[in-house]
Design an enzyme around this catalytic site. Structure first.
Site, PDB file in Angstrom:
ATOM      1  N   GLU A 216       0.837  -1.201   0.000  1.00 43.32           N
ATOM      2  CA  GLU A 216       0.000   0.000   0.000  1.00 43.32           C
ATOM      3  C   GLU A 216       0.869   1.248   0.000  1.00 43.32           C
ATOM      4  O   GLU A 216       1.971   1.239   0.531  1.00 43.32           O
ATOM      5  CB  GLU A 216      -0.820   0.020   1.298  1.00 43.32           C
ATOM      6  CG  GLU A 216      -2.295  -0.281   1.136  1.00 43.32           C
ATOM      7  CD  GLU A 216      -3.095   0.874   0.561  1.00 43.32           C
ATOM      8  OE1 GLU A 216      -2.578   1.616  -0.298  1.00 43.32           O
ATOM      9  OE2 GLU A 216      -4.249   1.021   0.965  1.00 43.32           O
ATOM     10  N   ASP A 217       0.344   2.321  -0.534  1.00 48.35           N
ATOM     11  CA  ASP A 217       1.071   3.578  -0.487  1.00 48.35           C
ATOM     12  C   ASP A 217       1.060   4.169   0.925  1.00 48.35           C
ATOM     13  O   ASP A 217       2.093   4.468   1.498  1.00 48.35           O
ATOM     14  CB  ASP A 217       0.512   4.590  -1.505  1.00 48.35           C
ATOM     15  CG  ASP A 217      -1.010   4.743  -1.437  1.00 48.35           C
ATOM     16  OD1 ASP A 217      -1.656   4.091  -0.597  1.00 48.35           O
ATOM     17  OD2 ASP A 217      -1.556   5.523  -2.239  1.00 48.35           O
TER      18      ASP A 217
ATOM     19  N   ASP B 201      -3.825   5.727   6.349  1.00 51.45           N
ATOM     20  CA  ASP B 201      -4.244   6.990   6.949  1.00 51.45           C
ATOM     21  C   ASP B 201      -5.237   6.657   8.077  1.00 51.45           C
ATOM     22  O   ASP B 201      -4.839   6.362   9.194  1.00 51.45           O
ATOM     23  CB  ASP B 201      -4.853   7.834   5.827  1.00 51.45           C
ATOM     24  CG  ASP B 201      -5.277   9.217   6.261  1.00 51.45           C
ATOM     25  OD1 ASP B 201      -4.805   9.689   7.293  1.00 51.45           O
ATOM     26  OD2 ASP B 201      -6.101   9.836   5.562  1.00 51.45           O
TER      27      ASP B 201
ATOM     28  N   PHE C 152      -1.686  16.157   3.951  1.00 48.69           N
ATOM     29  CA  PHE C 152      -1.970  15.419   2.728  1.00 48.69           C
ATOM     30  C   PHE C 152      -0.692  15.368   1.882  1.00 48.69           C
ATOM     31  O   PHE C 152      -0.047  16.379   1.667  1.00 48.69           O
ATOM     32  CB  PHE C 152      -3.115  16.054   1.939  1.00 48.69           C
ATOM     33  CG  PHE C 152      -3.734  15.076   0.983  1.00 48.69           C
ATOM     34  CD1 PHE C 152      -4.632  14.123   1.450  1.00 48.69           C
ATOM     35  CD2 PHE C 152      -3.385  15.067  -0.358  1.00 48.69           C
ATOM     36  CE1 PHE C 152      -5.177  13.182   0.582  1.00 48.69           C
ATOM     37  CE2 PHE C 152      -3.931  14.132  -1.230  1.00 48.69           C
ATOM     38  CZ  PHE C 152      -4.827  13.188  -0.757  1.00 48.69           C
TER      39      PHE C 152
ATOM     40  N   ARG D  55       1.041  11.943  -9.230  1.00 53.57           N
ATOM     41  CA  ARG D  55       1.508  10.566  -8.985  1.00 53.57           C
ATOM     42  C   ARG D  55       2.930  10.348  -9.490  1.00 53.57           C
ATOM     43  O   ARG D  55       3.650   9.488  -9.004  1.00 53.57           O
ATOM     44  CB  ARG D  55       0.593   9.565  -9.700  1.00 53.57           C
ATOM     45  CG  ARG D  55      -0.799   9.453  -9.108  1.00 53.57           C
ATOM     46  CD  ARG D  55      -1.453   8.179  -9.634  1.00 53.57           C
ATOM     47  NE  ARG D  55      -2.904   8.189  -9.449  1.00 53.57           N
ATOM     48  CZ  ARG D  55      -3.516   7.797  -8.336  1.00 53.57           C
ATOM     49  NH1 ARG D  55      -2.819   7.365  -7.323  1.00 53.57           N
ATOM     50  NH2 ARG D  55      -4.834   7.845  -8.249  1.00 53.57           N
TER      51      ARG D  55
HETATM   52  P1  IMP Z   1      -7.448   5.361   4.672  1.00 50.63           P
HETATM   53  O1  IMP Z   1      -8.620   4.503   4.310  1.00 50.63           O
HETATM   54  O2  IMP Z   1      -7.876   6.635   5.309  1.00 50.63           O
HETATM   55  O3  IMP Z   1      -6.397   4.639   5.494  1.00 50.63           O
HETATM   56  O4  IMP Z   1      -6.771   5.828   3.345  1.00 50.63           O
HETATM   57  C1  IMP Z   1      -6.229   4.922   2.527  1.00 50.63           C
HETATM   58  C2  IMP Z   1      -6.011   5.396   1.108  1.00 50.63           C
HETATM   59  O5  IMP Z   1      -6.306   6.769   0.876  1.00 50.63           O
HETATM   60  C3  IMP Z   1      -4.555   5.256   0.837  1.00 50.63           C
HETATM   61  O6  IMP Z   1      -4.275   3.965   0.368  1.00 50.63           O
HETATM   62  C4  IMP Z   1      -4.310   6.313  -0.206  1.00 50.63           C
HETATM   63  O7  IMP Z   1      -4.565   5.787  -1.478  1.00 50.63           O
HETATM   64  C5  IMP Z   1      -5.295   7.384   0.143  1.00 50.63           C
HETATM   65  N1  IMP Z   1      -4.645   8.414   0.973  1.00 50.63           N
HETATM   66  C6  IMP Z   1      -4.674   8.558   2.309  1.00 50.63           C
HETATM   67  N2  IMP Z   1      -3.964   9.602   2.721  1.00 50.63           N
HETATM   68  C7  IMP Z   1      -3.431  10.143   1.596  1.00 50.63           C
HETATM   69  C8  IMP Z   1      -2.570  11.262   1.355  1.00 50.63           C
HETATM   70  O8  IMP Z   1      -2.101  12.001   2.241  1.00 50.63           O
HETATM   71  N3  IMP Z   1      -2.255  11.483   0.049  1.00 50.63           N
HETATM   72  C9  IMP Z   1      -2.722  10.709  -0.969  1.00 50.63           C
HETATM   73  N4  IMP Z   1      -3.512   9.660  -0.786  1.00 50.63           N
HETATM   74  C10 IMP Z   1      -3.874   9.380   0.486  1.00 50.63           C
HETATM   75 MG    MG Z   2      -3.878   3.464  -1.526  1.00 47.89          MG
END
Ligand code: IMP
Ligand code: MG
Length: 173
Positions: A98-99, A102, A151, A164
């Site tokens: 995963e990238d 969050d 972000f 990206r």
């Molecule tokens: P979560 O469900 O809040 O944990 O977010 C997961 C997904 O949201 C990550 O896999 C990212 O693809 C995207 N994401 C969350 N935070 C960021 C950010 O700061 N920049 C870009 N994408 C984000």
């Molecule tokens: Mg992601």
């Protein structure tokens, strides 16, 4: 849309060093096993392509497309599968790549979904972790960097599909 301000948080050289370290650690842990690297699209694509080349156990590459943000910078908690796996993972050792983790909602959803497919094991490797924002309990087994609650874009990560392709990771506001 106003001016975008990018502040580099992690440069390309630092990413490269950390990816090599993670590759070595993962190779050691999976020694003697066959690994299924499951890339979470689209954000994980740059990280995964560098990471799998730093891993020296046999790897098969799978992809899954997830979307939770849409055009917003806050997770909706509603996760959509935009592209599903092309083959079963039953009995396989899966490493989710995963990238960024969050709120953890996306990963939590994905892990629940993967469990129904009966893999032999599932671990998670995330390039970035924003621990301040955790809403769902997720265990990140391999973590690149911890980042503050800002972000970020670049190295696969986007804001509304932009940035990206940046070779570094930057905070945007
Ligand atoms: P979560 O469900 O809040 O944990 O977010 C997961 C997904 O949201 C990550 O896999 C990212 O693809 C995207 N994401 C969350 N935070 C960021 C950010 O700061 N920049 C870009 N994408 C984000
Ligand atoms: Mg992601």
């Amino acid at each position: 849309m106003g001016e975008e301000n990018l502040e580099i948080l992690i440069d390309a050289a630092k990413i490269k060093r950390r990816v090599s370290e993670l590759g070595r650690e993962i190779s050691k842990d999976y020694a003697g096993r066959f690994l299924t690297a499951l890339v979470v699209l689209k954000g994980g694509i740059m990280f995964a392509s560098d990471l799998v080349r730093a891993i020296d156990v046999p790897v098969s590459l799978e992809m899954i497309g997830l979307r939770s943000y849409g055009k917003s910078t806050a997770s909706s908690g509603v996760v959509e599968i935009t592209l599903d796996l092309s083959s079963p993972i039953e009995g396989q050792h899966v490493l989710v790549i995963e990238d960024i983790v969050d709120t953890g909602l996306t990963l939590n959803y994905l892990l629940d979904n993967l469990r129904t497919r009966r893999p032999a094991s599932v671990r998670v490797c995330a390039l970035l972790h924003k621990p301040e924002r955790a809403k769902a309990p997720v265990k990140v087994d391999y973590k690149g960097f911890t980042v503050p609650d800002r972000f970020v874009v670049g190295y696969g990560m986007d804001l509304d599909e932009k940035h990206r392709n940046l070779p570094y990771i930057a905070a945007i506001d």
